[in-house]
Design an enzyme around this catalytic site. Structure first.
Site, PDB file in Angstrom:
ATOM      1  N   PRO A 236      29.873  33.028  56.088  1.00  0.00           N
ATOM      2  CA  PRO A 236      30.076  31.578  55.881  1.00  0.00           C
ATOM      3  C   PRO A 236      31.538  31.203  56.119  1.00  0.00           C
ATOM      4  O   PRO A 236      32.362  31.240  55.217  1.00  0.00           O
ATOM      5  CB  PRO A 236      29.659  31.369  54.421  1.00  0.00           C
ATOM      6  CG  PRO A 236      29.889  32.695  53.768  1.00  0.00           C
ATOM      7  CD  PRO A 236      29.648  33.746  54.803  1.00  0.00           C
ATOM      8  N   ASP A 416      36.245  33.784  54.890  1.00  0.00           N
ATOM      9  CA  ASP A 416      34.895  34.124  54.465  1.00  0.00           C
ATOM     10  C   ASP A 416      34.730  33.581  53.045  1.00  0.00           C
ATOM     11  O   ASP A 416      35.366  34.062  52.107  1.00  0.00           O
ATOM     12  CB  ASP A 416      34.720  35.643  54.492  1.00  0.00           C
ATOM     13  CG  ASP A 416      33.314  36.089  54.109  1.00  0.00           C
ATOM     14  OD1 ASP A 416      32.556  35.277  53.545  1.00  0.00           O
ATOM     15  OD2 ASP A 416      32.967  37.258  54.359  1.00  0.00           O
ATOM     16  N   HIS A 417      33.859  32.583  52.896  1.00  0.00           N
ATOM     17  CA  HIS A 417      33.741  31.894  51.611  1.00  0.00           C
ATOM     18  C   HIS A 417      33.195  32.808  50.513  1.00  0.00           C
ATOM     19  O   HIS A 417      33.304  32.498  49.326  1.00  0.00           O
ATOM     20  CB  HIS A 417      32.850  30.661  51.756  1.00  0.00           C
ATOM     21  CG  HIS A 417      33.272  29.512  50.883  1.00  0.00           C
ATOM     22  ND1 HIS A 417      33.726  29.670  49.590  1.00  0.00           N
ATOM     23  CD2 HIS A 417      33.324  28.174  51.128  1.00  0.00           C
ATOM     24  CE1 HIS A 417      34.023  28.498  49.080  1.00  0.00           C
ATOM     25  NE2 HIS A 417      33.794  27.566  49.995  1.00  0.00           N
ATOM     26  N   ARG A 418      32.604  33.941  50.877  1.00  0.00           N
ATOM     27  CA  ARG A 418      32.122  34.871  49.869  1.00  0.00           C
ATOM     28  C   ARG A 418      33.275  35.564  49.159  1.00  0.00           C
ATOM     29  O   ARG A 418      33.123  36.036  48.027  1.00  0.00           O
ATOM     30  CB  ARG A 418      31.214  35.921  50.515  1.00  0.00           C
ATOM     31  CG  ARG A 418      29.954  35.354  51.160  1.00  0.00           C
ATOM     32  CD  ARG A 418      29.221  36.406  51.953  1.00  0.00           C
ATOM     33  NE  ARG A 418      30.028  36.943  53.046  1.00  0.00           N
ATOM     34  CZ  ARG A 418      29.597  37.847  53.910  1.00  0.00           C
ATOM     35  NH1 ARG A 418      28.363  38.326  53.813  1.00  0.00           N
ATOM     36  NH2 ARG A 418      30.385  38.284  54.888  1.00  0.00           N
ATOM     37  N   VAL A 419      34.440  35.643  49.830  1.00  0.00           N
ATOM     38  CA  VAL A 419      35.607  36.327  49.266  1.00  0.00           C
ATOM     39  C   VAL A 419      36.710  35.336  48.909  1.00  0.00           C
ATOM     40  O   VAL A 419      37.327  35.423  47.847  1.00  0.00           O
ATOM     41  CB  VAL A 419      36.148  37.374  50.263  1.00  0.00           C
ATOM     42  CG1 VAL A 419      37.375  38.082  49.704  1.00  0.00           C
ATOM     43  CG2 VAL A 419      35.063  38.382  50.607  1.00  0.00           C
TER      44      VAL A 419
END
Length: 444
Positions: A236, A416-419
């Site tokens: 993402p 990376d929106h997860r991180v």
């Protein structure tokens, strides 16, 4: 065929340095491999006679395939293998790979048994591959082949019903789950409005009345296509763009180059580029925002102590990103010389896997091509990549209300929106901006 990196599945033998029947000793170069990222000479790790060459120059062999046989004597072993060697040498590259896969196991027994002693100056290092634990959290055991098939097929072992004794998962269980997943997966629609659903012949038919030239894909371009499609589909992305004034940074560069010591021939020991200063500033910014100095590892986040900065280098037909290890601790002169050396070896395809694997973040600089700004695609498993545009002169307002011209460049951070969340990404790019606009702070 040795494995030259975690993502390398096959290699092309471009040259044989020895012929069948020649005596081999440890350290002698046998053949040269070309992968999608590098070329490397492979030395022998044992002594004997090269009894058989199974994969000729120009052929591609999968990792782990037997490409040659070294026997402990030059008599019967060579005589019995002349026909096989001649057939392999005469076969075209397309058939040579099939010959490797179909070679009977009994022919491999001519290799000498016993421990292999590696010459430390010519060591071929094969990274160990890990496909997960043999025992799942629930207590069930998984065979090594089943773990490998599950990792390659993206199958969750926790959802598989075991067929082995005591709840053990076998390869057949994973294969059955793979078939079920393939049957249940939706088929992509094929239409003229959906080019990704068209076959190569269908696409060629669209342009049948237009002159064109077909360019076959090499290993590097295939890898780039696969990894970047995977990145855009699974990561993402979001993007943060900032304008950074580099007037002081350019002045520091000019002053440092003017003061560079010279060797006996009068040549400066280093010559800093703008990219060298950006590498140092980015490495320092990652240290000041340590939560962003991290990568995504599926069920966890790995946060790093040091800033290992990868830098994209353009090659003929592709690109590669060698890594400056612990860049935050290195002097600017050391970064400059190391980057020049890595870029030269990258263009010659002489990088080792340890030169380009890993890295906590990447820099992609297209400023030298006049590109003002762009958004780069994250290189998984990394969580950030900094896209650097060209420097330009721009009018800015001074504190007293007057107008002055300054050197400015635009940078875009892909996250990376997860991180990395929005605020964390903004904090990272702000730290980088402060370091560039006040460059003396990254030297102390």
């Amino acid at each position: 065929m040795p494995q030259l990196g975690e993502t390398v599945a096959e290699g092309k033998i471009t040259q044989w340095f020895k012929s069948a029947g020649e005596t081999i000793k440890p350290g002698d170069n046998l053949f040269e491999i070309e992968t999608d990222k590098a070329s490397m000479e492979v030395p022998s790790t044992t002594a004997g006679v090269l009894a058989e060459i199974r994969v000729p120059a120009g052929a591609v062999a999968p990792v782990g395939a037997v490409v040659a046989v070294i026997a402990d004597g030059a008599g019967a072993a060579v005589a019995s293998s002349k026909a096989a060697a001649a057939a392999a040498a005469a076969a075209p590259p397309a058939q040579a790979k099939a010959m490797v896969a179909q070679a009977p196991a009994a022919q491999i027994t001519t290799a000498p048994a016993g421990p292999i002693e590696l010459d430390p100056f010519f060591e071929v290092r094969t990274p160990a591959r890990n496909y997960g634990p043999a025992r799942l959290p629930g207590g069930r055991r998984v065979t090594p082949l089943a773990r490998r098939l599950a990792a390659e097929g993206g199958i969750d072992l926790a959802k598989i019903s075991p067929s082995g004794p005591h709840g053990r998962i076998f390869a057949r269980d994973v294969e059955a789950a793979t078939r079920v997943a393939a049957t249940a997966a939706p088929r992509p629609a094929t239409s003229i409005a959906s080019p990704e659903g068209l076959s190569a012949d269908s696409i060629k038919a669209i342009y049948r009345d237009v002159p064109f030239r077909e360019v076959p894909l090499d290993g590097m371009r295939r890898t780039i296509a696969r990894r970047l499609v995977e990145a855009k589909q699974t990561i993402p992305h979001f993007y943060l763009t900032a304008d950074v004034e580099i007037t002081r940074l350019l002045a520091l560069r000019e002053e440092a180059n003017a003061a560079a010591p010279t060797d006996n021939a009068g040549k400066p020991e280093f010559k800093l580029s703008l990219n060298d200063l950006i590498i140092k500033a980015w490495a320092t910014a990652l240290q000041r925002v340590p939560a962003a100095n991290a990568v995504w590892a599926h069920d966890r986040i790995l946060c790093f102590e040091h800033s290992d900065v990868a830098v994209a280098v353009a090659l003929e037909g592709g690109l590669i990103a060698p890594v400056i290890r612990q860049a935050e601790k290195k002097r600017l002169a050391a970064i400059s010389n190391e980057m020049k050396e890595l870029a030269a070896r990258a263009r010659a395809k002489k990088l080792k896997p340890s030169d380009y694997e890993g890295g906590s973040s990447t820099i992609s600089n297209l400023g030298m091509f006049g590109v003002r700004e762009f958004a780069a695609i994250i290189n998984p498993p990394q969580a950030t990549i900094l896209a650097v545009g060209a420097a330009r002169r721009q009018a800015t307002e001074r504190e007293d209300g007057g107008i002055a011209f300054a050197s400015v460049l635009s940078v875009t951070l892909s996250c990376d929106h997860r991180v990395v969340d929005g605020a964390l990404g903004a904090e990272l790019i702000a730290a980088f901006r402060r370091l560039v606009e006040q460059p003396v702070t990254m030297l102390v």
